[in-house]
Motif scaffolding. Structure first.
Motif, PDB file in Angstrom:
ATOM      1  N   ASP A 114       0.849  -1.192   0.000  1.00  0.00           N
ATOM      2  CA  ASP A 114       0.000   0.000   0.000  1.00  0.00           C
ATOM      3  C   ASP A 114       0.889   1.248   0.000  1.00  0.00           C
ATOM      4  O   ASP A 114       1.803   1.359   0.826  1.00  0.00           O
ATOM      5  N   PRO A 115       0.673   2.181  -0.921  1.00  0.00           N
ATOM      6  CA  PRO A 115       1.505   3.394  -0.962  1.00  0.00           C
ATOM      7  C   PRO A 115       1.438   4.224   0.320  1.00  0.00           C
ATOM      8  O   PRO A 115       2.361   4.980   0.625  1.00  0.00           O
ATOM      9  N   ALA A 116       0.373   4.048   1.074  1.00  0.00           N
ATOM     10  CA  ALA A 116       0.245   4.820   2.310  1.00  0.00           C
ATOM     11  C   ALA A 116       0.988   4.175   3.483  1.00  0.00           C
ATOM     12  O   ALA A 116       1.005   4.727   4.577  1.00  0.00           O
ATOM     13  N   THR A 117       1.612   3.046   3.274  1.00  0.00           N
ATOM     14  CA  THR A 117       2.325   2.354   4.346  1.00  0.00           C
ATOM     15  C   THR A 117       3.533   3.162   4.784  1.00  0.00           C
ATOM     16  O   THR A 117       4.333   3.616   3.972  1.00  0.00           O
ATOM     17  N   THR A 118       3.671   3.293   6.074  1.00  0.00           N
ATOM     18  CA  THR A 118       4.821   4.016   6.628  1.00  0.00           C
ATOM     19  C   THR A 118       5.757   3.073   7.361  1.00  0.00           C
ATOM     20  O   THR A 118       6.803   3.499   7.831  1.00  0.00           O
ATOM     21  N   LYS A 119       5.378   1.807   7.449  1.00  0.00           N
ATOM     22  CA  LYS A 119       6.215   0.833   8.154  1.00  0.00           C
ATOM     23  C   LYS A 119       7.339   0.355   7.237  1.00  0.00           C
ATOM     24  O   LYS A 119       7.099  -0.157   6.146  1.00  0.00           O
ATOM     25  N   MET A 120       8.541   0.526   7.694  1.00  0.00           N
ATOM     26  CA  MET A 120       9.688   0.066   6.921  1.00  0.00           C
ATOM     27  C   MET A 120       9.738  -1.464   6.879  1.00  0.00           C
ATOM     28  O   MET A 120      10.187  -2.045   5.889  1.00  0.00           O
ATOM     29  N   SER A 121       9.235  -2.118   7.923  1.00  0.00           N
ATOM     30  CA  SER A 121       9.247  -3.582   7.957  1.00  0.00           C
ATOM     31  C   SER A 121       8.355  -4.156   6.854  1.00  0.00           C
ATOM     32  O   SER A 121       8.683  -5.191   6.259  1.00  0.00           O
ATOM     33  N   ALA A 122       7.243  -3.514   6.543  1.00  0.00           N
ATOM     34  CA  ALA A 122       6.362  -3.978   5.470  1.00  0.00           C
ATOM     35  C   ALA A 122       7.047  -3.833   4.119  1.00  0.00           C
ATOM     36  O   ALA A 122       6.925  -4.706   3.247  1.00  0.00           O
ATOM     37  N   VAL A 123       7.777  -2.752   3.951  1.00  0.00           N
ATOM     38  CA  VAL A 123       8.509  -2.525   2.696  1.00  0.00           C
ATOM     39  C   VAL A 123       9.612  -3.574   2.537  1.00  0.00           C
ATOM     40  O   VAL A 123       9.776  -4.178   1.469  1.00  0.00           O
ATOM     41  N   VAL A 124      10.350  -3.804   3.600  1.00  0.00           N
ATOM     42  CA  VAL A 124      11.445  -4.786   3.548  1.00  0.00           C
ATOM     43  C   VAL A 124      10.897  -6.181   3.299  1.00  0.00           C
ATOM     44  O   VAL A 124      11.459  -6.943   2.495  1.00  0.00           O
ATOM     45  N   ASP A 125       9.808  -6.543   3.972  1.00  0.00           N
ATOM     46  CA  ASP A 125       9.198  -7.863   3.742  1.00  0.00           C
ATOM     47  C   ASP A 125       8.780  -8.033   2.286  1.00  0.00           C
ATOM     48  O   ASP A 125       8.990  -9.093   1.681  1.00  0.00           O
ATOM     49  N   SER A 126       8.195  -7.010   1.721  1.00  0.00           N
ATOM     50  CA  SER A 126       7.766  -7.063   0.325  1.00  0.00           C
ATOM     51  C   SER A 126       8.955  -7.201  -0.612  1.00  0.00           C
ATOM     52  O   SER A 126       8.926  -7.994  -1.564  1.00  0.00           O
ATOM     53  N   VAL A 127      10.011  -6.449  -0.342  1.00  0.00           N
ATOM     54  CA  VAL A 127      11.208  -6.519  -1.187  1.00  0.00           C
ATOM     55  C   VAL A 127      11.841  -7.900  -1.115  1.00  0.00           C
ATOM     56  O   VAL A 127      12.213  -8.481  -2.140  1.00  0.00           O
TER      57      VAL A 127
END
Length: 87
Positions: free
Chosen positions: A42-55
């Motif tokens: 989600d572009p509105a996500t501010t959690k870095m952990s969600a970004v790292v998990d996705s990557v």
């Protein structure tokens, strides 16, 4: 004895050679299927952990698909080369 000779002569006279065209099998459609879509966040996500998990998930999914595809392409090319070298 006459019948055996007659049967043998009949069998041998009926033999003929038929040319056979050899073709290497084509690639099935299931194998040519593209790799699955990558995971989005989600572009509105501010959690870095969600970004790292996705990557991490996307990277591992891509590498798995790449390894499987590259291995299959290499195997198919070698088999085709072997097939065509035998005449």
């Amino acid at each position: 004895m006459k019948y055996i000779v007659l049967a043998l002569a009949l069998l041998l006279s009926a033999c003929m050679s038929v040319p056979v065209e050899r073709r290497f099998p084509t690639v099935p459609a299931e194998i040519q299927a593209p790799c699955g879509n990558l995971q989005t966040i989600d572009p509105a996500t501010t959690k870095m952990s969600a970004v790292v998990d996705s990557v991490v998930t996307n990277y591992s999914q891509y590498r798995e698909c790449q390894a499987k595809t590259d291995s299959w392409i290499e195997w198919y090319a070698k088999q085709k080369q072997i097939f065509e070298s035998v005449k």
